[in-house]
Design a protein around this motif. Sequence first.
Motif, PDB file in Angstrom:
ATOM      1  N   ASN A  38       0.822  -1.218   0.000  1.00  0.00           N
ATOM      2  CA  ASN A  38       0.000   0.000   0.000  1.00  0.00           C
ATOM      3  C   ASN A  38       0.855   1.267   0.000  1.00  0.00           C
ATOM      4  O   ASN A  38       0.506   2.266  -0.624  1.00  0.00           O
ATOM      5  CB  ASN A  38      -0.952   0.017   1.195  1.00  0.00           C
ATOM      6  N   THR A  42       0.833   4.071  -2.990  1.00  0.00           N
ATOM      7  CA  THR A  42       0.642   5.502  -2.740  1.00  0.00           C
ATOM      8  C   THR A  42       1.776   6.314  -3.348  1.00  0.00           C
ATOM      9  O   THR A  42       1.543   7.350  -3.979  1.00  0.00           O
ATOM     10  CB  THR A  42       0.554   5.770  -1.221  1.00  0.00           C
ATOM     11  N   ASN A  46       1.550   9.144  -6.249  1.00  0.00           N
ATOM     12  CA  ASN A  46       2.107  10.488  -6.064  1.00  0.00           C
ATOM     13  C   ASN A  46       2.978  10.877  -7.257  1.00  0.00           C
ATOM     14  O   ASN A  46       2.917  12.019  -7.722  1.00  0.00           O
ATOM     15  CB  ASN A  46       2.934  10.578  -4.782  1.00  0.00           C
TER      16      ASN A  46
END
Length: 100
Positions: A38, A42, A46
């Motif tokens: 996870n 992320t 980004n």
Amino acid sequence: MKKLTFKEEELLKILWRLEKAFVKEIQAEFSVDPPHYNTLSTLVRNLEDKGYVTHKVFGNTHQYIPVITREQYRRRFFKATLDDYFSSSYKNLVTAFAQE
């Protein structure tokens, strides 16, 4: 383009080496203490939000592809460093290296 964090830059280097990859493939590139799935997901999102990466959809997963080459990134990073630390002057840069 926005500046990258150390982890984002590390991740982008992996993507340049792999050329394209799923998060699981990126995770496998960390030999010691790989980040959680996870967390990597992320970070990649980004990078995508910042314009460094794009993706292709395969079912319910994404394959990520760098949008910017290593050379393009190097040029931008170097120009920003030159502007920020050496008043946009190559002479100041060379002088600083000579003094070191």
